[in-house]
Design a protein around this motif. Structure first.
Motif, short mmCIF file in Angstrom:
data_model
loop_
_atom_site.label_atom_id
_atom_site.label_comp_id
_atom_site.label_asym_id
_atom_site.label_seq_id
_atom_site.Cartn_x
_atom_site.Cartn_y
_atom_site.Cartn_z
N ASP A 403 -8.42 -7.96 -19.24
CA ASP A 403 -8.94 -6.78 -18.56
C ASP A 403 -9.35 -7.05 -17.13
O ASP A 403 -9.42 -6.12 -16.32
CB ASP A 403 -10.14 -6.21 -19.33
CG ASP A 403 -9.76 -5.75 -20.72
OD1 ASP A 403 -8.74 -5.05 -20.82
OD2 ASP A 403 -10.44 -6.09 -21.69
N GLY A 404 -9.69 -8.29 -16.78
CA GLY A 404 -10.09 -8.56 -15.41
C GLY A 404 -10.99 -9.78 -15.30
O GLY A 404 -10.78 -10.80 -15.95
N ILE A 405 -12.04 -9.64 -14.48
CA ILE A 405 -12.96 -10.74 -14.15
C ILE A 405 -14.19 -10.67 -15.05
O ILE A 405 -14.72 -9.59 -15.31
CB ILE A 405 -13.38 -10.65 -12.67
CG1 ILE A 405 -12.15 -10.64 -11.75
CG2 ILE A 405 -14.30 -11.81 -12.30
CD1 ILE A 405 -11.34 -11.90 -11.78
N ILE A 406 -14.65 -11.84 -15.50
CA ILE A 406 -15.87 -11.93 -16.30
C ILE A 406 -16.87 -12.79 -15.53
O ILE A 406 -16.59 -13.96 -15.23
CB ILE A 406 -15.62 -12.53 -17.69
CG1 ILE A 406 -14.57 -11.72 -18.45
CG2 ILE A 406 -16.91 -12.60 -18.49
CD1 ILE A 406 -14.21 -12.30 -19.80
N LEU A 407 -18.04 -12.23 -15.20
CA LEU A 407 -19.11 -12.99 -14.54
C LEU A 407 -19.90 -13.73 -15.62
O LEU A 407 -20.35 -13.13 -16.60
CB LEU A 407 -20.03 -12.05 -13.76
CG LEU A 407 -19.38 -11.13 -12.73
CD1 LEU A 407 -20.44 -10.36 -11.97
CD2 LEU A 407 -18.50 -11.89 -11.79
N LEU A 408 -20.11 -15.04 -15.42
CA LEU A 408 -20.77 -15.87 -16.42
C LEU A 408 -22.21 -16.15 -16.00
O LEU A 408 -22.47 -16.54 -14.85
CB LEU A 408 -19.99 -17.18 -16.60
CG LEU A 408 -18.54 -17.04 -17.07
CD1 LEU A 408 -17.88 -18.40 -17.16
CD2 LEU A 408 -18.47 -16.31 -18.41
N PHE A 409 -23.14 -15.97 -16.91
CA PHE A 409 -24.56 -16.20 -16.67
C PHE A 409 -25.08 -17.23 -17.68
O PHE A 409 -24.63 -17.27 -18.83
CB PHE A 409 -25.37 -14.90 -16.83
CG PHE A 409 -25.03 -13.85 -15.82
CD1 PHE A 409 -25.81 -13.69 -14.68
CD2 PHE A 409 -23.95 -13.02 -15.99
CE1 PHE A 409 -25.51 -12.71 -13.75
CE2 PHE A 409 -23.64 -12.04 -15.07
CZ PHE A 409 -24.42 -11.90 -13.94
N LYS A 410 -26.03 -18.03 -17.22
CA LYS A 410 -26.74 -18.91 -18.13
C LYS A 410 -27.86 -18.12 -18.81
O LYS A 410 -28.31 -17.10 -18.31
CB LYS A 410 -27.30 -20.12 -17.39
CG LYS A 410 -26.22 -21.00 -16.76
CD LYS A 410 -26.85 -22.17 -16.03
CE LYS A 410 -25.76 -23.05 -15.39
NZ LYS A 410 -26.33 -24.18 -14.64
N ARG A 411 -28.32 -18.64 -19.95
CA ARG A 411 -29.37 -17.92 -20.68
C ARG A 411 -30.66 -17.81 -19.87
O ARG A 411 -31.39 -16.83 -19.99
CB ARG A 411 -29.65 -18.63 -22.00
CG ARG A 411 -28.57 -18.42 -23.06
CD ARG A 411 -28.52 -16.98 -23.52
NE ARG A 411 -27.45 -16.75 -24.50
CZ ARG A 411 -27.21 -15.58 -25.05
NH1 ARG A 411 -27.95 -14.53 -24.73
NH2 ARG A 411 -26.22 -15.44 -25.92
N GLU A 413 -30.84 -17.26 -16.85
CA GLU A 413 -30.64 -16.30 -15.76
C GLU A 413 -30.69 -14.87 -16.29
O GLU A 413 -29.94 -14.00 -15.86
CB GLU A 413 -29.29 -16.54 -15.09
CG GLU A 413 -29.19 -17.87 -14.36
CD GLU A 413 -27.83 -18.08 -13.72
OE1 GLU A 413 -27.79 -18.44 -12.53
OE2 GLU A 413 -26.81 -17.87 -14.40
N LYS A 414 -31.60 -14.62 -17.21
CA LYS A 414 -31.67 -13.29 -17.83
C LYS A 414 -32.01 -12.22 -16.80
O LYS A 414 -31.51 -11.09 -16.88
CB LYS A 414 -32.72 -13.30 -18.94
CG LYS A 414 -32.76 -11.99 -19.75
CD LYS A 414 -33.77 -12.07 -20.85
CE LYS A 414 -33.73 -10.79 -21.71
NZ LYS A 414 -33.94 -9.58 -20.91
N VAL A 421 -26.49 -5.77 -15.26
CA VAL A 421 -26.25 -4.69 -16.23
C VAL A 421 -26.69 -3.35 -15.66
O VAL A 421 -25.98 -2.34 -15.80
CB VAL A 421 -27.01 -5.00 -17.55
CG1 VAL A 421 -26.96 -3.80 -18.48
CG2 VAL A 421 -26.42 -6.22 -18.23
N MET A 422 -27.83 -3.33 -14.99
CA MET A 422 -28.32 -2.09 -14.39
C MET A 422 -27.38 -1.60 -13.29
O MET A 422 -27.17 -0.40 -13.11
CB MET A 422 -29.73 -2.29 -13.83
CG MET A 422 -30.79 -2.53 -14.89
SD MET A 422 -32.38 -2.98 -14.15
CE MET A 422 -32.66 -1.58 -13.09
N MET A 423 -26.82 -2.57 -12.53
CA MET A 423 -25.96 -2.21 -11.40
C MET A 423 -24.47 -2.26 -11.78
O MET A 423 -23.63 -2.41 -10.91
CB MET A 423 -26.21 -3.18 -10.23
CG MET A 423 -27.63 -3.20 -9.74
SD MET A 423 -28.09 -1.65 -8.94
CE MET A 423 -29.78 -2.03 -8.46
#
Length: 535
Positions: A403-411, A413-414, A421-423
């Protein structure tokens, strides 16, 4: 020496207000005076207050003196806005940054002054003055002087609020409680009271935003004090409100009020906009922003956990679906959902957390792979276009799926993940403009898809299958290659323009060319070289 400076008998310390003496001529006077040595003190000290108010010409006139000052002269440049001072000046100075004064220290100093001036000030008035001083002793004393001139020597917290036109803590707690209870009538009533009392609504909203910030600190901090300046009674109320209000509700409130403050900066009568903002916070169903949806979701979760809703068979499914939509940024109405089911085979696969790319498509020529390799430039463009996305994008690792690009976050970095998620909708729109593609931007924690992370930098080169078939059909004959690549041109060509070569003749001539150039002599390369040597 200090007493002489205070009573004016020693003139070796000179203070200049740059706000009213900011011209080139004023600085030239200083430049001429520095040649004279001090009379009583060891140094001649020039204190330039609010130095950022100097004009560019005045800064240029001062620059030469700062580069090569006389040994007996010291300049002290004071400002509250050091970023407005030119870098050429800052590079020639030794910088000292003063921190804010603690409220407890401000209260002690004010008590000393009030005892000397025989003022009767209540304890809650001291705490309110220290809070209004905001770390500045001078501002605190200025406020105290205004209140004393208006109310006399006996001062209470009510005298301060009425004199300065600020809202009381009771009004703040009342409107926060009304927001929590979705009581729109109480919100309108509080606003009416504030306006009828002649208080500034903008100041009230600013105080309300700070109160939501303090509630957030109470909610996430284990420290009982948390560095907040409230009376014991107000602190109990604040903690009680913070326990009742969810994190999503507080986040939604701060977001809406901050945006409204920016929108009403140039509005003559901002009351309607502020009332509408407070109603949106109290009744999030009137707001379709992601923050409002998160607020409504958290409210449902709290009702389920508290037992207010007993039949959760369908509610749990609805909450799960809503969470998936918010997480992936897809919002579909029921009518659209029915239509999509009837066209499931023709429509695109719904955006999920991860949808793998088929192996035969996973090559460096895949458009999604190309977009991922250009992520540094795309993210930089996105940050320039929308600076509030910087916490979500700066140094952000990514992976790709179908589907495209996935931004990866560490736990840990909540916070950044929640902001993303808000933006989400803004993130998708900015990515579309920056990349020129319609690919999705999804969010995930690294441990959720760690087994599916793709190293798109080491993928094999891909070729178009059609080009492979074409290459196999073309023979090695150059003429056949020409016929294949330029078939339309050769078929449309006029054969009458081609001159057939007659091999029986010893030579042939191009008559039109030779007739026009009868006098021209053409030399062989060796003859040209010999002629050049002779010349």
């Amino acid at each position: 020496m200090c007493r002489g400076i205070i009573d004016g008998s020693i003139l070796d310390v000179k203070e200049i207000d740059a706000a009213s003496n900011n011209g080139v001529d004023n600085i030239r006077e200083i430049r001429d005076d520095v040649r004279y040595v001090s009379t009583n003190a060891k140094y001649t000290v020039y204190i330039i207050d609010e130095v950022h108010m100097l004009s560019s010409g005045a800064f240029n006139a001062l620059l030469k003196t700062l580069e090569e000052p006389p040994g007996h002269v010291i300049f002290i440049l004071a400002t509250t806005e050091a970023h407005k001072v030119p870098q050429t000046i800052l590079s020639r100075c030794q910088r000292f940054d003063f921190k804010r004064i603690k409220p407890s220290d401000i209260i002690l100093r004010m008590k000393e002054i009030s005892r000397g001036d025989k003022l009767d000030i209540s304890e809650d008035a001291y705490e309110l003055l220290a809070r209004l001083a905001d770390g500045s002793m001078r501002d605190g004393l200025s406020i105290l002087e205004r209140v004393v001139s208006a109310c006399g020597s006996s001062i209470t917290a009510e005298n301060i609020t009425s004199t300065l036109g600020i809202s009381t803590a009771e009004a703040i707690f009342t409107i926060i409680d009304a927001i929590q209870n979705s009581d729109v009538n109480s919100i309108i009533s509080v606003i009416d009271t504030i306006m009828s009392d002649g208080k500034d609504l903008r100041v009230f909203i600013d105080t309300l935003i700070n109160s939501f910030r303090d509630m957030l600190i109470c909610k996430i901090s284990d420290n009982s004090n948390s560095g907040l300046d409230y009376t014991a009674e107000d602190m109990v109320k604040l903690k009680a409100l913070s326990e009742r209000m969810s994190f999503e509700k507080i986040s939604h409130a701060v977001s809406v009020l901050s945006d409204t403050q920016a929108d009403t900066k140039w509005v003559k009568s901002p009351r309607v906009m502020y009332e509408l903002a407070l109603i949106k916070i109290a009744r999030p169903e009137f707001d379709d922003s992601p923050a409002a949806v998160m607020d409504r979701l958290s409210t449902l979760e709290r009702k389920v956990s508290n037992g207010s809703i007993t039949d959760t068979s369908s509610l749990s499914d609805r909450i799960k679906q809503l969470e998936d939509k918010i997480q992936n940024g897809t919002f579909t109405s029921p009518a659209q959902k029915t239509e999509e089911k009837s066209k499931a085979e023709k429509s695109k696969t719904p955006v999920r957390l991860y949808r793998p790319i088929p192996g035969y498509e996973l090559t460096s020529s895949n458009p999604i792979v190309k977009a991922a390799k250009n992520w540094d430039n795309i993210s930089r463009t996105m940050c320039n276009a929308a600076g509030h996305l910087l916490p979500c994008l700066k140094n952000r690792p990514i992976t790709i799926d179908a589907d495209g690009i996935i931004l990866l976050f560490k736990r840990e970095e909540k916070g950044a993940h929640d902001i993303a998620v808000m933006m989400k909708q803004k993130l998708q729109q900015t990515f579309k403009r920056a990349s020129g593609t319609d690919y999705a931007v999804k969010l995930a924690y690294e441990d959720e898809i760690q087994d599916d992370v793709i190293d798109f930098w080491s993928l094999p080169a891909g070729k178009d299958e059609d080009s492979k078939d074409n290459e196999q059909d073309i023979s090695a004959d150059p003429l056949d290659t020409l016929m294949h690549n330029f078939s339309e041109i050769i078929e449309d060509a006029d054969e009458s323009e081609f001159v057939e070569y007659d091999s029986s003749e010893d030579s042939f001539s191009q008559s039109s060319f030779d007739e026009d150039n009868e006098q021209e002599e053409f030399l062989e390369h060796s003859e040209i070289s010999a002629e050049d040597e002779n010349n």
